[in-house]
Design an enzyme around this catalytic site. Structure first.
Site, PDB file in Angstrom:
ATOM      1  N   GLU A 136      18.486   6.237   4.266  1.00  0.00           N
ATOM      2  CA  GLU A 136      17.468   7.065   4.967  1.00  0.00           C
ATOM      3  C   GLU A 136      18.062   7.266   6.444  1.00  0.00           C
ATOM      4  O   GLU A 136      18.588   6.336   7.149  1.00  0.00           O
ATOM      5  CB  GLU A 136      16.152   6.332   5.200  1.00  0.00           C
ATOM      6  N   HIS A 178       9.973   9.191   3.633  1.00  0.00           N
ATOM      7  CA  HIS A 178       9.322   7.910   4.176  1.00  0.00           C
ATOM      8  C   HIS A 178       8.087   8.384   5.313  1.00  0.00           C
ATOM      9  O   HIS A 178       8.220   7.970   6.644  1.00  0.00           O
ATOM     10  CB  HIS A 178      10.335   7.092   5.148  1.00  0.00           C
ATOM     11  N   ASP A 203       8.753   7.704  -1.685  1.00  0.00           N
ATOM     12  CA  ASP A 203       8.820   7.932  -0.414  1.00  0.00           C
ATOM     13  C   ASP A 203       9.715   7.036   0.473  1.00  0.00           C
ATOM     14  O   ASP A 203       9.850   7.191   1.434  1.00  0.00           O
ATOM     15  CB  ASP A 203       7.100   7.301   0.302  1.00  0.00           C
ATOM     16  N   ARG A 208       9.123  -0.051  -0.438  1.00  0.00           N
ATOM     17  CA  ARG A 208      10.441  -0.448  -0.024  1.00  0.00           C
ATOM     18  C   ARG A 208      11.369   0.040  -1.345  1.00  0.00           C
ATOM     19  O   ARG A 208      11.124  -0.537  -2.287  1.00  0.00           O
ATOM     20  CB  ARG A 208      10.842  -1.619   0.563  1.00  0.00           C
ATOM     21  N   GLY A 215       5.265   7.261   4.939  1.00  0.00           N
ATOM     22  CA  GLY A 215       3.974   6.323   4.685  1.00  0.00           C
ATOM     23  C   GLY A 215       3.434   5.950   5.927  1.00  0.00           C
ATOM     24  O   GLY A 215       2.267   5.621   6.094  1.00  0.00           O
TER      25      GLY A 215
END
Length: 314
Positions: free
Chosen positions: A262, A281, A257, A233, A283
């Protein structure tokens, strides 16, 4: 029953669950773009059921209070800190979660580590431009991998590092010598971890206790040859301090990431950050995960409609 699926950026939700099993008369709408915060209440007001993707769209009390028809909120995963659960309880809104696959974030972590140490993005671009072998890559064997967090994901990352012949060390607020030893890892204090690691990778849950746990002091302690990777995060890290370390070339680079905003805004300073490998992002964004997300979301809706809700969070 009006149902909306939010933030399906890849526009795959309709294909990954048997939505035809919804109760007769149900209407399903899928939003495949981020919805601006000032448009959310008006756009979502007609819906009684919402399916949201992780923490892409926050649901604070101020939004929940403006959705009078909402009766069920389904989040992918079993933890979503962007939902005000107390506000949902006060309104009588059920909140349910879904299962998820436990390996994608660890896999992406290694994608970023290898991209950084093997210079894959830069060398690939150069090759296409007609150039050949611009710089030296780095080996992993014998190097130290420092993990900030040694939970499920951190342990998965540790095992891969060990397979590459790396020495693995870890720190977290609650890590014990016994827990670290059980994973074949050396426990260090936080400063020593940052000062001695060749790669630092973050694997903590964001909470009030861990917000900003990595700041200028930790980043300043890193070797100028070391890389920093964050697939957890953004709020765990002082963004300004990390950007400064990169622009001033005090660390070798970073694989990131997760970001404070976002999707990444057009004016984000990350777009011009040097020596970085950036991913949007990703992941948890795997087909296997999405199949579980939407299958379970449908099951949540059917169970709630039948009066027997499952995977209840609130």
């Amino acid at each position: 029953m009006k149902i909306a699926v939010l933030d399906d950026y890849q526009n795959v939700a309709r294909d990954l669950a048997e939505w035809h099993r919804l109760p007769t008369g149900s209407a399903l709408t899928v939003f495949d773009r981020p919805i601006p915060a000032d448009e959310l209440a008006a756009l979502l007001e007609p819906y009684s059921v919402l399916v949201i993707m992780r923490e892409r769209t926050p649901f604070p009390a101020s939004l929940i209070e403006r959705l009078p028809n909402l009766r069920l909120l389904v989040t992918t995963g079993m933890r979503n800190l962007s939902i005000d659960l107390e506000a949902c309880k006060a309104r009588g809104i059920a909140v349910c979660g879904t299962g998820m696959v436990g390996t994608p974030a660890a896999e992406l972590t290694w994608g970023l580590i290898l991209a950084l140490t093997k210079r894959i993005p830069a060398e690939e671009r150069a090759l296409r431009e007609g150039r050949w072998q611009l710089g030296l890559t780095q080996g992993l064997a014998g190097k130290r991998l420092g993990l900030v967090g040694l939970g499920k994901l951190g342990t998965q990352v540790a095992r891969v590092g060990q397979a590459f012949g790396m020495e693995v060390a870890a720190w977290s607020p609650n890590l014990t010598d016994e827990r670290a030893a059980g994973a074949g890892v050396v426990r260090l204090d936080k400063r020593d971890l940052f000062a001695t690691s060749d790669i630092v990778s973050v694997h903590l849950v964001l909470s009030d206790r861990t917000r900003g746990v990595i700041g200028a002091e930790e980043l300043d302690a890193m070797k100028p040859t070391a890389f920093f990777v964050n697939t957890s995060r953004a709020g765990l890290v002082d963004e300004a301090a990390l950007l400064a370390a990169l622009h001033e070339h005090r660390i070798a680079g970073a694989g990131i990431d997760v970001f404070p905003a976002e999707p990444l805004p057009a004016d984000s300073p990350w777009r011009s950050a040097p020596n970085t490998v950036l991913t949007p992002h990703l992941g948890y964004v795997t087909r296997e995960n999405y199949e579980v997300f939407y299958r379970d979301a449908l099951e949540d809706i059917l169970a709630w409609h039948a009066g027997n809700p499952v995977r209840v969070l609130a």
